[in-house]
Design an enzyme around this catalytic site. Structure first.
Site, PDB file in Angstrom:
ATOM      1  N   SER A  78       0.843  -1.182   0.000  1.00  0.00           N
ATOM      2  CA  SER A  78       0.000   0.000   0.000  1.00  0.00           C
ATOM      3  C   SER A  78       0.890   1.248   0.000  1.00  0.00           C
ATOM      4  O   SER A  78       1.772   1.369  -0.832  1.00  0.00           O
ATOM      5  CB  SER A  78      -0.958  -0.050   1.191  1.00  0.00           C
ATOM      6  N   ASP A 125      -8.444  -5.575  -5.586  1.00  0.00           N
ATOM      7  CA  ASP A 125      -8.042  -4.408  -4.802  1.00  0.00           C
ATOM      8  C   ASP A 125      -8.384  -3.116  -5.539  1.00  0.00           C
ATOM      9  O   ASP A 125      -7.884  -2.884  -6.639  1.00  0.00           O
ATOM     10  CB  ASP A 125      -6.542  -4.474  -4.531  1.00  0.00           C
ATOM     11  N   HIS A 130      -6.134  -6.574  -1.232  1.00  0.00           N
ATOM     12  CA  HIS A 130      -5.092  -5.601  -0.897  1.00  0.00           C
ATOM     13  C   HIS A 130      -3.866  -6.290  -0.291  1.00  0.00           C
ATOM     14  O   HIS A 130      -3.958  -6.931   0.742  1.00  0.00           O
ATOM     15  CB  HIS A 130      -5.674  -4.581   0.082  1.00  0.00           C
TER      16      HIS A 130
END
EC number: 3.4.16.2
Length: 499
Positions: free
Chosen positions: A181, A433, A458
């Site tokens: 991320s 995601d 994710h």
């Protein structure tokens, strides 16, 4: 705070810290063609053993007027590290407590023995315990002025040099950066800016292109909608219709009270503005469910069942239902996310994710460098229509922090889509995601590689191996280890030539 900027900010807080329609790499269609890494076979739960350490960092790495320093926290585990042929796997910390990210990055622990690796988890400045001004760190923009990606990367660079200098046997070892991320973005940017310190980077679910018109602002919400559309008949259509159902009920005489009771809200709705806040909260919930749509029970943002989007969609099978029934269905679906444990007595519209994420720090970053536009039209997605309004966003940031965002700075600093001169970066993205829309999903060069993971949410590839993992993520992890070993081999070849 304005509507579009509030929604964006909530999404970014959940970030942490991406293209559903992209073709699958041929290698992902033929898992038997690649030897499986032994690191991912079914094994008992690993007990994480690490040391907590600190390093003194300059508050300002790039100026010469401020001598102030602060303690940056980092975690180190050397159980499997070997001086001969070993490696250092360096996690570039996200927007939160580093122990939380350490506990949710099982991939590094799974491969430590195979890679003979020392594991280092570096905490990002202004998060966790790494506060440059202690309790005053978030008091105003003057104290927050040193919360930038550039300063964070400089912290990581200094830490690596310190470790190599002070740990016997580490001086000539290669380092690989890893992150997911926002941490994945930092890992990629770290390799770009400090290629002499890291031989490569694994950037998982890293939306480095979610900036300044590099991708359409609506791509994020479209991917969320696709996830729900594929997880149950009428699911996304029911959610699309749910907003009007809430609006109609809210306008009735006792509508606010009825909504509060039907949704079991901890704080009752009392005014019309509360309704918009409620819908924002529900919207973010569906976003978060899509992000963590893992194939097994998990506890990343909240305790959740396996494939939580499918579970949520069980309550949205029918789109043509009375408004009151629709809201009751919403409550049941919200319970999947907020009350899977069965312990919640009411639902708190202020709660969306774990408290381990740094809300204040990220809201400032979103108001300065990390400006990542999102929008929706209510036609190609299941959300209410909301355009991206940069002026409104900027005004909200100025009101909150006294700063104006610089939406073009990140592409200017790190190259935007013009990054082909860099090498040795893996960009992995799960098809499920929403952040994959701003990620690199096609190979750029032979060494800037993209892996798209079918049925992957994710940064699923960075999580610990699980018997319920889809074959696609098992193969992805093996590919990632294969590429990292190649970087190591190339590093030692160059080192021998230098000697």
């Amino acid at each position: 705070m304005g509507r579009c900027s509030l929604l964006l900010l909530l999404l970014l807080i959940a970030f942490l810290t991406p293209g559903a329609a992209n073709p699958v790499s041929p290698s992902l269609r033929a898992p038997s063609s690649l030897p499986w890494s032994t690191s991912f076979r079914s094994r008992p739960t690993i007990t994480l053993k690490y040391s907590i350490r600190y390093i003194q960092q300059k508050v300002d790495h790039f100026g010469f007027n401020i001598d102030r320093t602060f303690k940056q926290r980092y975690l180190i585990a050397d159980n499997y590290w070997k001086e001969d042929g070993g490696s250092i796997l360096f996690y570039t910390g996200n927007e939160g407590d580093i122990i939380w990210f350490c506990n949710n990055t099982g991939f590094m622990w799974d491969i430590a023995e195979e890679m003979k690796a020392m594991l280092v988890f570096a905490e990002h400045r202004y998060y966790g315990e790494s506060l440059p001004f202690g309790a005053d760190s978030f008091s105003d923009s003057r104290h927050l002025n040193f919360l930038t990606t550039e300063q964070a990367l400089a912290d990581f660079a200094k830490l690596i040099r310190y470790l190599k200098r002070t740990i016997p046997g580490a001086r000539n070892q290669h380092v690989i950066a890893l992150g997911g991320s926002y941490g994945g973005m930092l890992a990629a940017w770290f390799r770009m800016k400090y290629p002499h310190l890291v031989v490569g980077a694994l950037a998982s679910s890293a939306p480095i292109w979610q900036f300044n018109d590099l991708v359409p602002c609506d791509i994020f919400m479209k991917i969320v909608t696709t996830d729900f559309s594929q997880s149950g008949p009428n699911c996304s259509e029911s959610i699309r219709r749910s907003w009007d159902a809430i609006n109609r009920l809210a306008k009735k005489g006792t509508g606010l009270r009825w909504l509060s009771e039907a949704l079991h809200l901890c704080t009752p709705l009392t005014k019309s503005q509360d309704v918009q806040r409620l819908k924002d909260w529900i919207s973010e919930t569906w976003v978060n469910v899509a992000m963590v749509d893992y194939p097994y029970e998990s506890n990343f943002l909240q305790p959740l069942p396996a494939w939580p989007v499918k579970v949520v969609c069980q309550y949205f099978k029918y789109s043509n239902v009375p408004d009151t029934v629709m809201v009751q269905n919403i409550f049941q679906a919200l319970n999947v996310y907020y009350n899977y444990s069965g312990q919640a007595k009411c639902l708190n519209v202020s709660e969306t994710a774990t408290s381990s994420l740094g809300v204040l720090g990220w809201s400032y970053q979103a108001c300065t460098e990390m400006v990542m536009p999102t929008c929706s039209d209510g036609v190609d997605d299941m959300f209410e229509p909301h355009s991206w309004n940069m002026k409104e966003y900027s005004d909200d940031c100025f009101k909150q922090w006294g700063v104006r965002p610089r939406p073009s700075w990140i592409p200017t600093m790190y190259g935007g889509k013009n990054i082909s001169s860099h090498t040795n970066i893996i960009f992995s993205n799960g098809e499920l995601d929403p952040w994959s829309g701003g990620g690199v999903t096609k190979d750029i060069t032979d060494t800037l590689l993209a892996i798209v993971i079918p049925n992957g949410a994710h940064h699923l590839d960075l999580r610990a191996s699980n018997a319920l993992d889809p074959v696609s993520v098992q193969l992805t992890r093996s590919l990632e280890v294969k590429y990292m070993k190649q970087w190591i081999s190339d590093f030692y070849v160059r080192l021998r030539k230098m000697n």
